[in-house]
Design a protein around this motif. Structure first.
Motif, short mmCIF file in Angstrom:
data_model
loop_
_atom_site.label_atom_id
_atom_site.label_comp_id
_atom_site.label_asym_id
_atom_site.label_seq_id
_atom_site.Cartn_x
_atom_site.Cartn_y
_atom_site.Cartn_z
N ARG A 33 0.82 -1.21 0.00
CA ARG A 33 0.00 0.00 0.00
C ARG A 33 0.85 1.25 0.00
O ARG A 33 0.34 2.35 -0.15
N ASP A 34 2.12 1.11 0.20
CA ASP A 34 3.00 2.25 0.30
C ASP A 34 3.46 2.67 -1.10
O ASP A 34 4.34 2.08 -1.68
N ARG A 74 6.04 14.53 4.61
CA ARG A 74 6.14 13.14 4.17
C ARG A 74 5.10 12.26 4.87
O ARG A 74 4.47 11.42 4.25
N ASN A 75 4.90 12.47 6.16
CA ASN A 75 3.89 11.70 6.88
C ASN A 75 2.48 11.97 6.36
O ASN A 75 1.67 11.06 6.25
N PHE A 76 2.21 13.23 6.01
CA PHE A 76 0.92 13.56 5.41
C PHE A 76 0.73 12.83 4.09
O PHE A 76 -0.33 12.25 3.83
N LEU A 77 1.76 12.85 3.24
CA LEU A 77 1.67 12.16 1.96
C LEU A 77 1.48 10.66 2.13
O LEU A 77 0.68 10.04 1.42
N ILE A 78 2.18 10.08 3.07
CA ILE A 78 2.03 8.64 3.33
C ILE A 78 0.61 8.34 3.79
O ILE A 78 -0.02 7.39 3.32
N ARG A 79 0.10 9.13 4.71
CA ARG A 79 -1.24 8.90 5.25
C ARG A 79 -2.30 9.00 4.14
O ARG A 79 -3.19 8.15 4.03
N GLU A 80 -2.20 10.03 3.31
CA GLU A 80 -3.20 10.23 2.26
C GLU A 80 -3.09 9.17 1.16
O GLU A 80 -4.11 8.71 0.66
N THR A 81 -1.89 8.80 0.76
CA THR A 81 -1.77 7.76 -0.27
C THR A 81 -2.21 6.41 0.25
O THR A 81 -2.73 5.59 -0.51
N THR A 82 -2.05 6.17 1.54
CA THR A 82 -2.54 4.92 2.13
C THR A 82 -4.07 4.89 2.07
O THR A 82 -4.65 3.85 1.73
N LEU A 84 -5.93 6.42 -0.13
CA LEU A 84 -6.28 6.20 -1.54
C LEU A 84 -6.06 4.75 -1.96
O LEU A 84 -6.85 4.20 -2.72
N SER A 85 -5.01 4.14 -1.47
CA SER A 85 -4.74 2.74 -1.79
C SER A 85 -5.84 1.83 -1.27
O SER A 85 -6.29 0.91 -1.96
N ILE A 86 -6.29 2.08 -0.05
CA ILE A 86 -7.35 1.27 0.54
C ILE A 86 -8.64 1.44 -0.27
O ILE A 86 -9.32 0.45 -0.57
N LEU A 87 -8.96 2.66 -0.64
CA LEU A 87 -10.16 2.90 -1.45
C LEU A 87 -10.05 2.22 -2.81
O LEU A 87 -11.04 1.65 -3.30
N ALA A 88 -8.87 2.27 -3.42
CA ALA A 88 -8.69 1.61 -4.72
C ALA A 88 -8.83 0.09 -4.58
O ALA A 88 -9.43 -0.56 -5.45
N GLU A 89 -8.31 -0.48 -3.51
CA GLU A 89 -8.45 -1.92 -3.28
C GLU A 89 -9.90 -2.30 -3.08
O GLU A 89 -10.37 -3.32 -3.60
N GLN A 90 -10.64 -1.48 -2.33
CA GLN A 90 -12.06 -1.76 -2.12
C GLN A 90 -12.83 -1.67 -3.42
O GLN A 90 -13.71 -2.49 -3.69
N LEU A 91 -12.51 -0.68 -4.24
CA LEU A 91 -13.17 -0.53 -5.54
C LEU A 91 -12.88 -1.73 -6.44
O LEU A 91 -13.79 -2.26 -7.09
N MET A 92 -11.64 -2.17 -6.47
CA MET A 92 -11.29 -3.33 -7.29
C MET A 92 -12.01 -4.58 -6.80
O MET A 92 -12.45 -5.41 -7.61
N GLU A 93 -12.15 -4.73 -5.50
CA GLU A 93 -12.87 -5.89 -4.95
C GLU A 93 -14.35 -5.84 -5.34
O GLU A 93 -14.94 -6.87 -5.71
N LYS A 94 -14.95 -4.66 -5.30
CA LYS A 94 -16.35 -4.52 -5.71
C LYS A 94 -16.52 -4.80 -7.20
O LYS A 94 -17.49 -5.46 -7.60
N ILE A 95 -15.61 -4.33 -8.02
CA ILE A 95 -15.68 -4.59 -9.46
C ILE A 95 -15.52 -6.07 -9.74
O ILE A 95 -16.25 -6.64 -10.56
#
Length: 106
Positions: A33-34, A74-82, A84-95
């Protein structure tokens, strides 16, 4: 020339703060996810190259990477991209679920 060097240093500092952790991560590791692994690896390579040529500048980069502004950014960027990664994984699972149930009829 000095401005471009300062810009390069700022870019390096934004991309990585803790250089040793880069070596512990695999760039091609699956299910990561990183999203900052690749920029961290690039920054570590640049740091190692600069450090070989001039240890003083390398130490300056390492010290500057630990400044509060860089760490917080950097911590902000890591938190936000994480997130987004979780949301993308959830979307792919739903698709995938929709594909199997509606299209293939499983």
């Amino acid at each position: 020339m000095l401005q471009s060097r300062a810009l390069l240093i700022a870019l390096i500092l934004l991309l990585s703060t803790t250089l040793p952790e880069v070596h512990s991560k695999s760039i091609f590791e699956r299910d990561r996810r990183d999203w900052l692994v690749i920029p961290d690896a690039i920054a570590a390579y640049i740091y190692e190259t600069v450090n070989k040529m001039s240890p003083k500048v390398g130490q300056f980069l390492a010290d500057a990477a630990q400044t509060p502004v860089v760490v917080v950014t950097r911590n902000f960027l890591i938190r936000e991209t994480t997130k987004l990664s979780i949301l993308a994984e959830q979307l792919m699972e739903k698709i995938k679920n929709l594909w199997y149930t509606k299209v293939l009829g499983y």
